[in-house]
Each structure stands twice: as C-alpha cells, then as structure tokens.
Design a protein around this motif. Structure first.
Motif, PDB file in Angstrom:
ATOM      1  N   UNK A  88       0.867  -1.177   0.000  1.00 31.18           N
ATOM      2  CA  UNK A  88       0.000   0.000   0.000  1.00 31.18           C
ATOM      3  C   UNK A  88       0.899   1.220   0.000  1.00 31.18           C
ATOM      4  N   UNK A  89       0.485   2.219  -0.732  1.00 29.45           N
ATOM      5  CA  UNK A  89       1.270   3.450  -0.843  1.00 29.45           C
ATOM      6  C   UNK A  89       0.630   4.512   0.030  1.00 29.45           C
ATOM      7  N   UNK A  90       1.470   5.278   0.736  1.00 32.28           N
ATOM      8  CA  UNK A  90       1.003   6.330   1.644  1.00 32.28           C
ATOM      9  C   UNK A  90      -0.055   5.770   2.592  1.00 32.28           C
ATOM     10  N   UNK A  91       0.337   4.728   3.305  1.00 33.07           N
ATOM     11  CA  UNK A  91      -0.573   4.044   4.227  1.00 33.07           C
ATOM     12  C   UNK A  91      -0.545   4.713   5.591  1.00 33.07           C
ATOM     13  N   UNK A  92      -1.721   5.003   6.116  1.00 31.28           N
ATOM     14  CA  UNK A  92      -1.827   5.577   7.447  1.00 31.28           C
ATOM     15  C   UNK A  92      -1.716   4.486   8.501  1.00 31.28           C
ATOM     16  N   UNK A  93      -0.772   4.664   9.424  1.00 34.65           N
ATOM     17  CA  UNK A  93      -0.595   3.736  10.535  1.00 34.65           C
ATOM     18  C   UNK A  93      -0.477   4.592  11.787  1.00 34.65           C
ATOM     19  N   UNK A  94      -1.522   4.548  12.610  1.00 35.81           N
ATOM     20  CA  UNK A  94      -1.573   5.445  13.758  1.00 35.81           C
ATOM     21  C   UNK A  94      -1.608   6.872  13.257  1.00 35.81           C
ATOM     22  N   UNK A  95      -0.838   7.745  13.897  1.00 37.09           N
ATOM     23  CA  UNK A  95      -0.818   9.147  13.467  1.00 37.09           C
ATOM     24  C   UNK A  95       0.178   9.396  12.342  1.00 37.09           C
ATOM     25  N   UNK A  96       0.841   8.335  11.890  1.00 37.82           N
ATOM     26  CA  UNK A  96       1.881   8.467  10.871  1.00 37.82           C
ATOM     27  C   UNK A  96       1.402   7.962   9.513  1.00 37.82           C
ATOM     28  N   UNK A  97       2.115   8.381   8.478  1.00 34.24           N
ATOM     29  CA  UNK A  97       1.848   7.909   7.127  1.00 34.24           C
ATOM     30  C   UNK A  97       3.147   7.350   6.568  1.00 34.24           C
ATOM     31  N   UNK A  98       3.104   6.074   6.205  1.00 35.89           N
ATOM     32  CA  UNK A  98       4.282   5.379   5.683  1.00 35.89           C
ATOM     33  C   UNK A  98       4.293   5.459   4.162  1.00 35.89           C
ATOM     34  N   UNK A  99       5.495   5.582   3.589  1.00 34.42           N
ATOM     35  CA  UNK A  99       5.598   5.627   2.131  1.00 34.42           C
ATOM     36  C   UNK A  99       4.965   4.380   1.511  1.00 34.42           C
ATOM     37  N   UNK A 100       5.419   3.196   1.940  1.00 37.99           N
ATOM     38  CA  UNK A 100       4.909   1.931   1.422  1.00 37.99           C
ATOM     39  C   UNK A 100       4.771   0.954   2.582  1.00 37.99           C
ATOM     40  N   UNK A 101       3.677   0.210   2.598  1.00 40.55           N
ATOM     41  CA  UNK A 101       3.443  -0.758   3.666  1.00 40.55           C
ATOM     42  C   UNK A 101       3.014  -2.081   3.070  1.00 40.55           C
ATOM     43  N   UNK A 102       3.662  -3.154   3.513  1.00 44.78           N
ATOM     44  CA  UNK A 102       3.321  -4.506   3.095  1.00 44.78           C
ATOM     45  C   UNK A 102       2.680  -5.210   4.294  1.00 44.78           C
ATOM     46  N   UNK A 103       1.343  -5.346   4.299  1.00 46.19           N
ATOM     47  CA  UNK A 103       0.664  -5.938   5.451  1.00 46.19           C
ATOM     48  C   UNK A 103       1.088  -7.374   5.755  1.00 46.19           C
ATOM     49  N   UNK A 104       1.277  -8.193   4.738  1.00 50.76           N
ATOM     50  CA  UNK A 104       1.605  -9.603   4.980  1.00 50.76           C
ATOM     51  C   UNK A 104       2.977  -9.764   5.637  1.00 50.76           C
ATOM     52  N   UNK A 105       3.877  -8.840   5.364  1.00 49.65           N
ATOM     53  CA  UNK A 105       5.223  -8.891   5.940  1.00 49.65           C
ATOM     54  C   UNK A 105       5.365  -7.995   7.172  1.00 49.65           C
ATOM     55  N   UNK A 106       4.302  -7.208   7.437  1.00 54.09           N
ATOM     56  CA  UNK A 106       4.367  -6.212   8.518  1.00 54.09           C
ATOM     57  C   UNK A 106       5.661  -5.398   8.378  1.00 54.09           C
ATOM     58  N   UNK A 107       5.816  -4.819   7.173  1.00 54.96           N
ATOM     59  CA  UNK A 107       7.031  -4.089   6.837  1.00 54.96           C
ATOM     60  C   UNK A 107       6.684  -2.780   6.144  1.00 54.96           C
TER      61      UNK A 107
END
Length: 120
Positions: A43-62
């Motif tokens: 996922x691109x520009x994924x919101x996690x808590x109050x932060x936004x990550x450039x890229x997030x891979x849910x299956x790898x939790x990375x």
C-alpha cells in the motif's frame, strides 16, 4: 476498538501525498504495485496510527521508507526515530532506503526489500 490503519482524518493528506509523489516514490511504486514483487501486496502512503508510511506490506508487517536529503537533518532524524519506535511497538519492521538514483540502484532496492521477506 479503533483501528490503527488509514484513519479518516488522514484521507485527504494521504491523497495529496500520493498525487505529489516524488520521482523516486513513483518509480518504486511502479515496481511494487499489483503484487509485482514476489506476489506481496503493498500500500502506498498508508496511514498507521498518526503516521503515514511511504509503502506498507501488510503480509510482511514491513514499511519501506524512501529517504532523500530532507531526512538528513537532526530534527527530521529525531522524528524518524520516534516513528520507528511506534512502528516497532506494533510489530512492524521499517526498512529505510536512500532514493534510488539509477536503474541499478532500483534493482538493488527491490532486492533489499525482497531479502526481508519471510519464506513462504
């Protein structure tokens, strides 16, 4: 229970970040989208808590964070450490990668990301 992911108040800002992506973000996204990297969803520009990550891979939790010159200041470095600690508490690994400036660098970035995947 309130979700830590993609909170409503972030929707417009996440959209703005996607629309104003840097050349490096667009280039990397072109190789991550559509499960192109070993079948992993990003996922691109994924919101996690109050932060936004450039890229997030849910299956790898990375999270994959691209870092340009902006990240090399003391103030930003402190904020990055705070973010990383938050993600670590959620069990999410953060991979910080300098902007890939060439096709070879992009291949190296993709190899580095996939080397962090758990065996299937």
């Amino acid at each position: 229970m309130r979700s830590n992911f993609n909170r409503k108040y972030q929707t417009e800002y996440r959209r703005k970040l996607r629309n104003e992506a840097t050349l490096y973000e667009r280039t990397l996204w072109s190789k991550l989208r559509g499960r192109q990297l070993e079948g992993r969803k990003f996922r691109r520009q994924a919101g996690i808590g109050k932060y936004i990550a450039d890229f997030y891979c849910p299956s790898e939790k990375m999270i994959v964070e691209l870092e340009g010159p902006y990240h090399y200041t003391d103030q930003v470095n402190e904020r990055d450490k705070e973010r990383e600690l938050y993600f670590k508490k959620l069990g999410i690994k953060v991979l910080r990668i300098p902007n890939p400036h060439s096709a070879e660098a992009l291949r190296n970035v993709l190899n580095e990301i996939s080397s962090q995947f758990r065996p299937e």
